[in-house]
Structures are given as structure tokens and as C-alpha cells.
Design an enzyme around this catalytic site. Structure first.
Site, PDB file in Angstrom:
ATOM      1  CG  LEU A  83      -1.788  -0.995   1.224  1.00  0.00           C
ATOM      2  CD1 LEU A  83      -3.240  -1.126   2.426  1.00  0.00           C
ATOM      3  CD2 LEU A  83      -2.986  -0.918  -0.075  1.00  0.00           C
ATOM      4  CB  CYS A 141      -6.110  -3.123   5.379  1.00  0.00           C
ATOM      5  SG  CYS A 141      -6.243  -2.065   3.972  1.00  0.00           S
ATOM      6  N   GLY A 228      -3.794 -11.997 -11.555  1.00  0.00           N
ATOM      7  CA  GLY A 228      -3.316 -12.647 -12.748  1.00  0.00           C
ATOM      8  C   GLY A 228      -4.440 -13.634 -13.404  1.00  0.00           C
TER       9      GLY A 228
HETATM   10  C1  LIG Z   1       0.856  -4.405  -7.767  1.00  0.00           C
HETATM   11  C2  LIG Z   1      -0.751  -4.522  -7.207  1.00  0.00           C
HETATM   12  C3  LIG Z   1      -1.144  -3.456  -6.284  1.00  0.00           C
HETATM   13  C4  LIG Z   1      -2.320  -3.521  -6.071  1.00  0.00           C
HETATM   14  N1  LIG Z   1      -2.847  -2.440  -5.121  1.00  0.00           N
HETATM   15  C5  LIG Z   1      -4.312  -2.600  -4.453  1.00  0.00           C
HETATM   16  C6  LIG Z   1      -4.673  -1.495  -3.823  1.00  0.00           C
HETATM   17  O1  LIG Z   1      -3.891  -0.542  -3.398  1.00  0.00           O
HETATM   18  N2  LIG Z   1      -5.792  -1.472  -3.372  1.00  0.00           N
HETATM   19  C7  LIG Z   1      -6.605  -2.685  -3.714  1.00  0.00           C
HETATM   20  O2  LIG Z   1      -7.836  -2.578  -3.334  1.00  0.00           O
HETATM   21  N3  LIG Z   1      -6.292  -3.628  -4.480  1.00  0.00           N
HETATM   22  C8  LIG Z   1      -5.027  -3.603  -5.018  1.00  0.00           C
HETATM   23  N4  LIG Z   1      -4.535  -4.804  -5.946  1.00  0.00           N
HETATM   24  C9  LIG Z   1      -5.675  -5.624  -6.265  1.00  0.00           C
HETATM   25  C10 LIG Z   1      -6.150  -5.457  -7.735  1.00  0.00           C
HETATM   26  O3  LIG Z   1      -6.573  -4.094  -7.500  1.00  0.00           O
HETATM   27  C11 LIG Z   1      -7.113  -6.557  -7.616  1.00  0.00           C
HETATM   28  O4  LIG Z   1      -7.980  -6.892  -6.850  1.00  0.00           O
HETATM   29  C12 LIG Z   1      -6.290  -8.072  -7.754  1.00  0.00           C
HETATM   30  O5  LIG Z   1      -4.942  -7.779  -8.387  1.00  0.00           O
HETATM   31  C13 LIG Z   1      -6.995  -9.171  -8.730  1.00  0.00           C
HETATM   32  O6  LIG Z   1      -7.194  -8.439 -10.126  1.00  0.00           O
HETATM   33  P1  LIG Z   1      -6.283  -8.755 -11.307  1.00  0.00           P
HETATM   34  O7  LIG Z   1      -6.041 -10.304 -11.306  1.00  0.00           O
HETATM   35  O8  LIG Z   1      -6.794  -8.355 -12.515  1.00  0.00           O
HETATM   36  O9  LIG Z   1      -4.767  -8.135 -11.125  1.00  0.00           O
HETATM   37  C14 LIG Z   1      -3.151  -4.481  -6.278  1.00  0.00           C
HETATM   38  C15 LIG Z   1      -2.981  -5.442  -7.232  1.00  0.00           C
HETATM   39  C16 LIG Z   1      -1.714  -5.608  -7.889  1.00  0.00           C
HETATM   40  C17 LIG Z   1      -1.149  -6.568  -8.605  1.00  0.00           C
END
Ligand SMILES: Cc1cc2nc3c(=O)[nH]c(=O)nc-3n(C[C@H](O)[C@H](O)[C@H](O)COP(=O)(O)O)c2cc1C
Ligand SMILES: Cc1cc2nc3c(=O)[nH]c(=O)nc-3n(C[C@H](O)[C@H](O)[C@H](O)COP(=O)(O)OP(=O)(O)OC[C@H]3O[C@@H](n4cnc5c(N)ncnc54)[C@H](O)[C@@H]3O)c2cc1C
Ligand SMILES: Cc1cc2nc3c(=O)[nH]c(=O)nc-3n(C[C@H](O)[C@H](O)[C@H](O)COP(=O)(O)OP(=O)(O)OC[C@H]3O[C@@H](n4cnc5c(N)ncnc54)[C@H](O)[C@@H]3O)c2cc1C
Ligand SMILES: Cc1cc2nc3c(=O)[nH]c(=O)nc-3n(C[C@H](O)[C@H](O)[C@H](O)COP(=O)(O)O)c2cc1C
Ligand code: FES
Ligand code: FES
Lengths: 314, 250, 314, 250
Positions: A83, A141, A228
Site C-alpha cells: 500500500l 487491510c 493475474g
Molecule cells: C501491484 C498491485 C497493487 C495492488 N494494489 C491494490 C490497492 O492498493 N488496493 C486494492 O484494493 N487492490 C490492490 N490490488 C489488487 C487489484 O486491484 C485486484 O484486486 C487484484 O490484483 C486481482 O485482479 P487482477 O488479477 O486483474 O490483477 C493490487 C494488485 C496489484 C497486482
């Protein structure tokens, strides 16, 4: 009625309504993978997006975890960014005015906190900002006052933070659920009862890699969050389960990378979809998805995308 | 920045070390010390590799990109099997790169292992600007040495060190510093222990290039952030090059 | 002592001891992906394996779920086979005598049930068989007397079935944990206390796919279990967590496909490793892993594989 | 059964339909109606495709394998982009295949869409055994028709049906049955609705080839099991060919 609908229906209507706000299409860039949109706006006009959720904001600036923070996995990755963000005041004074220059739609404010008070304080401030269309509460969190377990693991704690924030904000409140909960549908039901206007899911799944050379966890933080395509079938199942349980809209995410994935998520029950990790490996991922939506809709005989929400349920 | 390149050469030039030349649009690469991020079939994250050299073929941006990479894991091993004609998807022009304007008349370039690679374009640019360039190239052993002659050909004053003394001066790059003569600025790239040693031993200000594990490579994920004297920096966007004065060692 | 150990150590000793039985190497073919070994024995001599766990056995024959039972996923697959097997009596009268012809080591008997009584009945019968070296209790099955939730989700139910079977069998008892549990380490601790000699983990993760053409869940059973490389980082994290909690041996599994994966699992805390889905896409997966173990051990400077168990923990 | 094959030809022969010829060890393929399972880069599960034909080049098992596949999804679409020279990892000799011994002197072969493909080697083998082979090939429309001439060349009596009547007899394969003359046995392969129709309309006993989604393809995972009159059968191992008498429709 039927006839009238057919007459007025545009060919390939991608719009969806999310808590009273119309999105041109259901594609939302996910928090933490899109910064404040600035870098992407140099690659394509990000106003083509449904909207985007900016990086999770805490009350105070956070550097986050030590390096390394990233590990590769089969069809996915682990992150332990922790974060990192400049804190809500800097987001409001510096990032939002900049964002307003290149993004002319309402954005989603992803709110993080380590206590109910912190969630409330951050959400209250962002709620007053014009660029903010929705508050997205990231309840993955850890609650430092509640033994360190994440708010999102327990329906009761999730409901508490939701109703506290609900009382403090006027804008639509989306609660972002953690897949690590024993029963994510129960958490969804609890936050719905506590006043959430929508839920988004899933956040990353706890995972780990070990560095064979050093014989130590690869990430400085030991564990990280898996995201992913690897998690897509898990995310889809959770969206499907939550759709059976709640009646507020669902934003589905987890591995979405193609227009087909968007449609699959919507059939499972999502009103809109977030795209996260795909942006990191393919900077034009959201643009590519949006551009190919019409042809994929045609292939699967979909005129109006919002018609298929939850369509896989009998 | 998302560009398709075609491999025109991919050959071993030293122990576990390969030189790849690709044809494509190099117009986004504006400074030495920048890098590209390569999508490889079967690997989820892109691989960041420094720009070793670019050669502009036409006025329209198309040119030859040279990369040098060491085979250290699955991705780089896979890269070494690719044949000419294969197309690769690259993000180009990533990172800040070195600032040649700061060099003064006598820049000293210090590289270790693959860290030697980005110093080549840097040396070419500095020499083109009329600077007198000295380079110290550090390797483990003679079989790992590459580009020694190429640096000489462009007019750099070259010292090679090997840890085992099998070629050039025995020891580390810093052991060659006393003989390097006087210099006005230091540019460095190599493994972190080497950077630390150079940081301590170098007499001047300078620029140091760092590596971190990256997800995006273009500044949006905060995966590569490091603390510096002037606040956090994303190695992929605000780096990989940091000024000596801002470095905060972990 | 140190000197003596170095003197006698063979170069690349791959053997490990699992509940008192020495395995030539830690590679165990996983239940449900190796049948009774017969098909594989026509491809390679399956006596090279550490051992294998044969298909989950229930008291009565089961056909399992309707078709389709298989769905492809990024770096993995879903299965909803539904524990198809001929029932314990046919396994004993037909499969085990056949198995004895081509597999000359002790095999692992994977036991399933829909009630504590069924688990006990199946385990008791298999415990008497000579070819059976270990009983592996698959507690991911739903408890039809306990509201239909899987035994493995709840530490208490998991402990109950474990101690019931523990009383009924003489052979080493391995309890195979479900990753869907809210806290898999708590379940591990509960089954250890209830008398398990080892735990194996993880079983498949609940997932889903939707058929875009039919707009219906792809699997007849709607949901299936996700396996393959996609789940490796999750499995590894769980092995790591369980290692911190229990002192009985752990058998790690979930996406293991290479000798490097075996070593990563062992560093996380596994005494042995199961290979499941990899066998399905590459029939010689186990053989390939076993053959490459020595060179990979040399690369990572490992003389004796059993030395690295849990090596990633500080 | 795990073999490397090299593509020597991969061309479109009808609408969305491709013929691929591969060179490799065909010795495990013993019966018409068997299939292979192809590993494709980027796709986790192997793709099962019927053997259309084999041509043994030498005494040592090496030969040409012909496959015909329809582009219906990601994997088959990817297959259609592969060029000659590309190597593919195949499991060969999978499934039971058709039993030519049961045919009697006048076998009737009925195929629909890609289901026509395995009937080709079956027809060749039956003709080699001295049988009089009639085939009914059913397609949706004229542009989808393939191998009509190839069946004629080997001496089969061929009827083609198209649903829209744009080529041959208008209608479904069963609409051509009355004109097929008398026959001693039925071999069939095609989409399930077609198999059902043939099952009802066919006057004789016969063998029918089925499809299910598969994980292993060689009988160990129970992913493809179906109920039959004689108990469950794994379509990949005990099938894909079932005898008419044992079929239990879902
Ligand atoms: C590098 C990174 C940082 C992330 N930071 C946050 C965040 O600050 N707040 C949040 O709610 N989710 C955060 N996520 C989660 C993504 O928003 C999402 O819920 C999760 O990666 C699943 O989706 P995806 O497979 O398309 O990435 C983060 C994900 C990644 C990969
Ligand atoms: C800005 C930058 C420039 C670089 N320039 C070069 C260069 O010119 N030549 C060269 O040989 N190498 C260079 N590297 C290191 C190179 O990126 C890694 O060696 C490579 O990514 C390893 O991939 P792999 O699959 O072979 O190894 P694996 O260890 O299997 O990779 C697993 C994961 O870790 C990452 N990773 C592993 N080592 C490193 C590392 N040292 N730095 C960053 N990520 C790493 C990989 O990218 C991948 O995501 C550079 C790194 C950075 C950050
Ligand atoms: C024994 C057997 C023989 C076959 N022979 C042929 C042939 O000769 N020519 C031909 O064109 N097709 C044949 N098929 C069907 C062929 O396997 C599928 O069309 C192909 O797997 C689709 O892959 P895809 O990635 O293009 O489609 P996708 O729909 O993207 O595939 C997703 C998953 O579903 C599976 N799948 C999809 N459709 C089928 C199907 N009909 N049967 C089994 N699995 C399926 C895929 O293998 C994959 O695992 C055969 C199937 C079987 C079981
Ligand atoms: C087709 C299939 C069938 C399975 N059947 C069983 C079973 O009968 N009993 C059991 O305990 N686990 C069963 N499993 C789970 C595996 O043994 C293993 O725990 C899981 O697949 C994770 O490992 P993997 O990723 O290596 O496959 C099955 C898995 C698959 C893919
Ligand atoms: S790697 Fe994403 S910000 Fe640097
Ligand atoms: S696909 Fe595995 S048994 Fe048939």
C-alpha cells in the site's frame, strides 16, 4: 415493450449503470495497477475506460514493504507492495488536480486503513472531491486494533467498517472483498446489510515463492498477493456465489485479460469488471479489451451487455 | 512504447552471455542507460534488459537495438534459444537513463558483468560530445569478458579487471581506480555489491544504475520502489539511474 | 560429527523418510491423476517413484458427476470427476492384485467418505492390505450428516474424522487438507492433535468456468476443483504456514511440475511432494522430475535432499 | 506414446477447416478411429484430434500423419497459424478405434463435419480388406465440404448431404440413408445430435465415435467417463468408439 426494446436497442450497447452512474462500458482499471492514470494517459486516451480505481489511499503517506516486492508465478504474479501511497492529503492536493486534466469522468477512490477510524477519515476526505464518483473500501487491510486479522476475513468486522464509512460518506460505497475469507458470500451479505451500495471482488490471494539460491522467501515480506489469469476461475466462482447471495451490483475482477473474460464475469453476475494485472504486462490491455468488446459481443449474439448480467444463473 | 521487434542476431559472446540484435522502432529510446521490457512466450512478466546500443537506420525511427544478456534463469535461457526472424513484443524507452551533460571532460565509466552493457551507448554518446572517456570493465574471469575491443574501437581508454586475474588487472573494479587517472564524473552499472564499492571509492559525484524486480516497468505498480534521500523512487521510471547524492543503501 | 556426515553423504541423496517408510525420492504421484498406476506402468517403470496415491476410494462404487467434468484454465484445469471409483471391495479384489504385478513398493490409499462411518469402514479395509503403506484421508468430501460442508473446512470436524480413523487403522495415517478451509494451519493442528501421522496439502481449490456459447456453467456440476501450476504459489504458502504450526511431516502438492518445484516445496516445509495434474498433460512428468532431481540438486548445492526440509524458515 | 512430430503441411481445405500433415513416429497408431492429443504452447490441456490418415514412410515407424480440424476456439485457431517446420508434442495411438473385422461385406460409413475425418483411414482399411464401402458425408453448406473426391479416389461410393442443399442431397445424413442401398454394418462419427439420428435410423449394428472434454486422454483421470449399458467407459481409453448396443444416451 419487447418490440420497443428491440427497436431502440443500439447494435452492441456496452453501457452499464453502476450505483446510479452510467459507464460507457464495464471496463474499470483496478486499483494498484493504474496509478492515478497519468502514465497510461501518455499511451492512450484513458477516457475510453468505464472508469478507473486509483491506488489505495491511507491517511498518512506509506512507503510500503521492502524490496523485493514482486515475484513471477505461472499465469500470474505476487505483489507485496504494501500500500505505498502519498497519503490522502497529498492525493487530494497533488494527484486529483493532475488527474482532472486528463481524465474527465468520475474516478473510483480505493480507500485503505488499519482501523475503522482511519477508513472513515480517508473516505470522508475523498468523498468531498469532485473527481471521485465512488468510494471503494479495500477491506483486505489488517485491523491493528482487532488482532491484526484483515477486516475482510470476518463478516462482523467487515460490516462494522462498512457501516462506519457508510455514515460518513454520501457517494456510492463499494466494498472490495478479500478471497481469503472463509465464506466470501457471507461477508458480501454482511456488508450489503451494513449499507454497501455494491461489492467488488476479488482482491489478491495470499501466496508465496521461495528463492532457491538464497533458500529464503523471495519477497522481503515473505508472502504476497497472487493476481493475474491464474486466479480467474476462483474469482469467477466467487462472483457467482456472491451473486446468489446479494442484490447489490457486483464488480468482478481477478485475472480478467480479454473481452471474453469480461463477458464470462458478467454472465457469472458482475455488473462491471475490473482489470488489474493485465495492465502491467500489456499497457494497452484495457484499451484492447474495450476495442474488441463489440466484435466479441456480436460473436456471442449479445446486443446489450447489461442484458447478460448474471445470465449463467438458472 | 509497445513495439514489435524482429531478431536479426542472437549469439553467445562470452560465458553464458548473449548479444541480441533486433530491428524495430527505436525512436522512444532517447538516453543511454534506458531499458526495454521483453514479453517472452510462457513467462508472465516482461524481462527488463538495458539498451546496449542503438543504431538508427533511417529517419523514421526504425533501427537496430543491441541487447546483452546473461543466462541466469528460465526467461534468459529461453531468450538464448530464439533464432533470427522471431518477433518479440517490447516496451521501449523505459527509465530515465544517464545524463551525459553532467559528465565534465573526463568521465569515468565503471561496469561489472552485464552492467557493462549500457555503458557502451553511454560511452559512444559521451565521445560524440567530445568527452575523454575512461572505462573500467569488471568480470569474474577471462571467459566472461565482452566488448573490451568495442570500447577501444570507439576511442575509450579501457581497463579490464577479473576477480581471478585471468585477464587484465586482478581484483575488482575498484582495484583499477587508482590507475584510472583523474576523472570528473563517475557512471556506474553492475551488481549491488560493486555499486557500493564504487560509491565508496569514487572521488567524484556520479550516476549509478540499479536493478529491482519489476512488474510493469513503466511506473504504475510501485513494485520497484526504493527509498532515496529525496523520497521514494520507482527504479523503473524515476530510475534505474540514481544520482550518487540521493542513494540510500538498504 | 560434521566431518562424519560429509564423509558418508552420497552425492545427491534423494531419499526421504515418510512416517517410518523410506522413499527413494520424495516424488509421489497424486491421487486421482494416476489411476492405479496401470496406464503409467505401460509408459515407464513406475517403481522409480517414491510411491503413488491411488484414486480416492469410497465404500460403494461411484460413477461420479455427469459430463462435462473437465474445463481448461490458465496454467491449470478444473475437474469435477466426483470421486468416480469402483468402491473399496472392488479396489481390494481387482485393482490391488493387479497393481502388485507392476508396482513393488508400498502404495498410498486415498480414502474418501461422506460420513465418519464411511471413512472408518473404507480405511479399515484398506489398512489390512499388504500393498498399502499409508492411509491418506481426503477430508475435502462433504459430510452429508453434518449439513453438507466438507469435513476439511472445520478443525473440529476434521479432528473427529481423524481420530475415528486413527482408532481403526494401524498404518501411518496422512490427512489430506482442503485449501478452502478458513485457516488451513488450524485444521492441520487439529488433525495432528487427533492422531494424524502426517498431513498432505493442498487438495484442489473451488473454481468455475462459464461456457460463453451456452451461457451456462461449463461443468455439469457447475463448480470444479482448480489444480495445476496456477495454484502453486497458494499451495506453497499453505505448506509454509502449516510447517510453522505442526511437527508431523508434510506432503506438499499443488501444481508441482519440475524438480525445482519439488525443492521449493521442500524448502517451504514438505518432507515429500505429490505430483498431480502434471501427469495428465505430460505422462512422463514424475519420471522427468525424478531424472532431473540430481542435476538440479547439484545446481543448488544440495547433497542430501532431506537436509533442506523447511530450510526457508529462519 | 509421447512423440515429437514436425508439421509438413497446414492448409485450409474448407470453411474454417484445416488439413495438417505431420512427420513422425506413427507406429503407435494401430486402428482407424484412434486419436492424438496435441500440446499447444499457451494452452494447458492437450487438444484431442482424430487420426484422418497415416502413411508409413519406412519400416521403422516413421510416417506421415494427417489430421483435419475445425477452427472452433483458441487452441484450434492457434493450430491454424502454425507453419511447416514447427515441432509439436503429441500423444499418439490414443483410444480403441474402429474394429474393421465386424463390418461385413457392405459397411456404411456416416460422418458429419470434422467427424468425416477418421472415416477416411477407416474406409481405406476396409477397402484394403476387400469390403464395398459406402460413405455418407454430411455438412452444413457447400463451403464446408471436404474430402469428397478423396473418398471417391479410393473407391468408396460417396453421398454428400448439406443442410441447406447447396451441394449434394439437401438435408441431414439420415436423409441419404434410404438411397444408400443395403449395408451390413454402420460406422459413424460426428456431432452428438447426428449420432443420435443415425442410431435411430440405421438398420444395422455398428460403431459410433464420441467426444468428451478430456484432461489426460489416456485413461487415468476419469475426466471423460460416460455411462454405457455395460458400465462406465472412459471415452479416451475404452472409447471413443462405442458399439451401438452399449450406448446409453444422456
Ligand atoms: C501491484 C498491485 C497493487 C495492488 N494494489 C491494490 C490497492 O492498493 N488496493 C486494492 O484494493 N487492490 C490492490 N490490488 C489488487 C487489484 O486491484 C485486484 O484486486 C487484484 O490484483 C486481482 O485482479 P487482477 O488479477 O486483474 O490483477 C493490487 C494488485 C496489484 C497486482
Ligand atoms: C533496469 C534493468 C536492466 C537490466 N539490464 C540487464 C541487461 O542488460 N542484461 C542482463 O543480463 N540482465 C539485465 N537485467 C537483469 C535481468 O532483468 C534479469 O537477469 C532477468 O529478468 C532474469 O530473468 P530470468 O527469467 O532469466 O530469471 P528468473 O530468476 O527465473 O526470473 C524470475 C523473475 O525475477 C526477475 N528477475 C530475476 N533477476 C532479476 C534482476 N537481476 N533484476 C530484475 N529482475 C530480475 C525476472 O525478471 C522474473 O520476473 C536488468 C534488470 C533491470 C531491472
Ligand atoms: C476423441 C476426439 C477426437 C476429436 N477429433 C477431432 C477432429 O478430428 N477434428 C476436429 O476438428 N475436432 C476434433 N475433436 C474436437 C476437438 O478436440 C476440439 O474442437 C478442440 O479441442 C477445441 O479446442 P479449442 O481450443 O479450439 O476450443 P476451446 O473451446 O477453446 O477449448 C477449450 C477446452 O475444451 C475442450 N473442447 C472444446 N470442444 C471440445 C470437443 N468437441 N471435444 C473435446 N474437447 C473439447 C478443448 O480441448 C479444451 O480443453 C475431437 C475430440 C475428441 C474428444
Ligand atoms: C482429475 C483429478 C482427480 C482427483 N481426484 C482426487 C481424489 O480422488 N482424491 C484426492 O484426495 N485428491 C484428488 N485430486 C486432487 C489431487 O490429488 C491434488 O491434490 C490436486 O490436484 C493438486 O495437485 P496438482 O496441482 O499437482 O494436481 C484430483 C485431482 C485431479 C486433477
Ligand atoms: S515496476 Fe511497476 S512501478 Fe516500477
Ligand atoms: S480424459 Fe482422463 S480418463 Fe479420459
Amino acid at each position: 415493450m419487447e418490440v420497443k426494446r428491440n427497436d431502440t436497442a443500439e447494435r452492441c450497447d456496452t453501457s452499464v449503470v453502476l450505483c446510479g452512474i452510467m459507464l460507457d462500458n464495464p471496463v474499470i482499471a483496478a486499483s494498484g495497477t493504474f496509478g492515478y492514470g497519468y502514465e497510461f494517459s501518455q499511451i492512450y486516451d484513458i477516457n475510453v475506460l468505464g472508469t478507473f480505481s486509483f491506488k489505495g489511499t491511507t491517511l498518512y503517506p506509506r512507503f510500503g514493504n521492502e524490496q523485493p516486492r514482486i515475484a513471477e508465478c505461472p499465469a500470474g504474479m505476487l505483489n507485496a507492495v504494501g500500500l505505498q501511497n502519498p497519503g490522502v492529503d497529498a492525493v487530494i492536493s497533488r494527484e486529483l488536480p493532475l488527474m482532472a486534466k486528463y481524465f474527465h469522468k468520475s474516478a473510483m477512490a480505493n480507500v485503505c486503513g488499519f482501523s475503522i477510524e482511519e477508513y472513515v477519515a480517508v473516505a470522508e476526505k475523498l468523498d468531498l472531491e469532485e473527481q471521485v464518483g465512488w468510494i471503494e473500501l479495500n477491506i483486505s487491510c489488517p485491523n491493528v486494533h482487532g488482532g491484526g486479522a484483515a477486516f475482510g476475513l470476518d463478516p462482523k468486522m467487515a460490516a462494522e467498517v462498512t457501516s462506519a464509512v457508510r455514515r460518513a460518506v454520501k457517494k456510492p460505497l463499494i466494498v472490495k472483498l478479500s478471497p481469503a475469507a472463509a465464506d466470501i458470500a457471507a461477508v458480501a451479505a454482511a456488508v450489503e446489510a451494513a449499507g454497501a451500495d455494491a461489492v467488488s471482488l476479488i482482491n489478491t490471494l495470499p501466496g508465496m515463492r521461495i528463492d532457491l539460491r538464497r533458500r529464503r522467501p523471495l519477497l522481503a515480506n515473505e508472502k504476497g498477493g497472487l493476481s493475474g489469469p491464474a486466479i480467474f476461475p476462483i474469482a469467477l466462482r466467487m462472483v457467482y456465489d456472491v451473486y446468489k447471495t446479494v442484490s447489490i451490483p457486483i464488480i468482478g475482477m481477478g485475472g480478467v485479460s480479454t473481452a471474453e473474460d469480461v463477458i464470462e464475469m458478467m454472465l457469472a453476475g458482475a455488473t462491471a469488471v475490473q482489470v488489474g494485472t493485465a495492465n502491467l504486462v500489456n499497457p494497452t490491455a484495457c484499451l484492447d479489451i474495450i476495442n474488441s468488446l463489440p466484435s466479441v459481443m456480436t460473436k456471442y449474439k449479445i446486443n446489450k451487455l447489461s442484458d447478460i448480467i448474471g445470465g449463467a444463473h438458472l | 512504447m509497445n513495439k514489435t521487434f524482429t531478431i536479426i542476431k542472437n549469439e553467445k559472446i562470452a560465458r553464458a552471455t548473449y548479444e541480441m540484435k533486433l530491428l524495430g522502432d527505436v525512436s522512444d529510446i532517447t538516453r543511454p542507460g534506458q531499458f526495454v521490457a521483453i514479453k517472452l512466450d510462457g513467462y508472465f512478466l516482461r524481462r527488463p534488459i538495458s539498451v546496449c546500443d542503438i543504431y538508427d537506420c533511417s529517419g523514421d525511427g526504425s533501427g537496430v537495438l543491441t541487447l546483452i544478456y546473461k543466462n541466469i534463469g528460465g526467461g534468459t535461457e529461453f531468450m538464448s534459444t530464439l533464432r533470427p526472424g522471431v518477433e518479440l513484443d517490447l516496451l521501449t524507452g523505459l527509465g530515465n537513463g544517464y545524463d551525459t551533460k553532467k559528465s565534465g571532460p573526463y568521465p569515468l565509466l565503471i561496469g561489472g558483468g552485464c552492467g557493462v552493457s549500457p555503458l557502451y551507448l553511454l560511452a559512444r554518446r559521451l565521445i560524440a560530445e567530445g568527452k575523454h572517456v575512461a572505462v573500467i570493465l569488471g568480470f569474474g574471469t577471462a571467459e566472461e569478458v565482452f566488448y573490451e575491443d568495442k570500447f577501444r574501437e570507439i576511442g575509450a581508454f579501457v581497463t579490464v579487471t577479473t576477480a581471478d586475474g585471468s585477464h587484465g588487472t586482478r581484483g575488482f573494479v575498484t582495484d583499477a581506480l587508482p590507475a584510472a587517472g583523474s576523472y570528473t564524473y563517475t557512471y556506474s552499472c553492475g551488481p549491488e555489491p560493486m555499486l557500493r564499492a564504487v560509491y565508496k571509492a569514487a572521488a567524484t559525484s556520479g550516476e549509478y544504475s540499479f536493478e529491482e524486480r519489476m512488474a510493469c516497468g513503466f511506473g504504475v505498480c510501485m513494485g520497484c520502489s526504493c527509498r532515496t534521500v529525496t523520497g521514494y523512487k520507482r527504479i523503473c521510471k524515476d530510475g534505474p539511474v540514481l544520482e550518487k547524492e540521493e542513494i540510500l543503501w538498504k
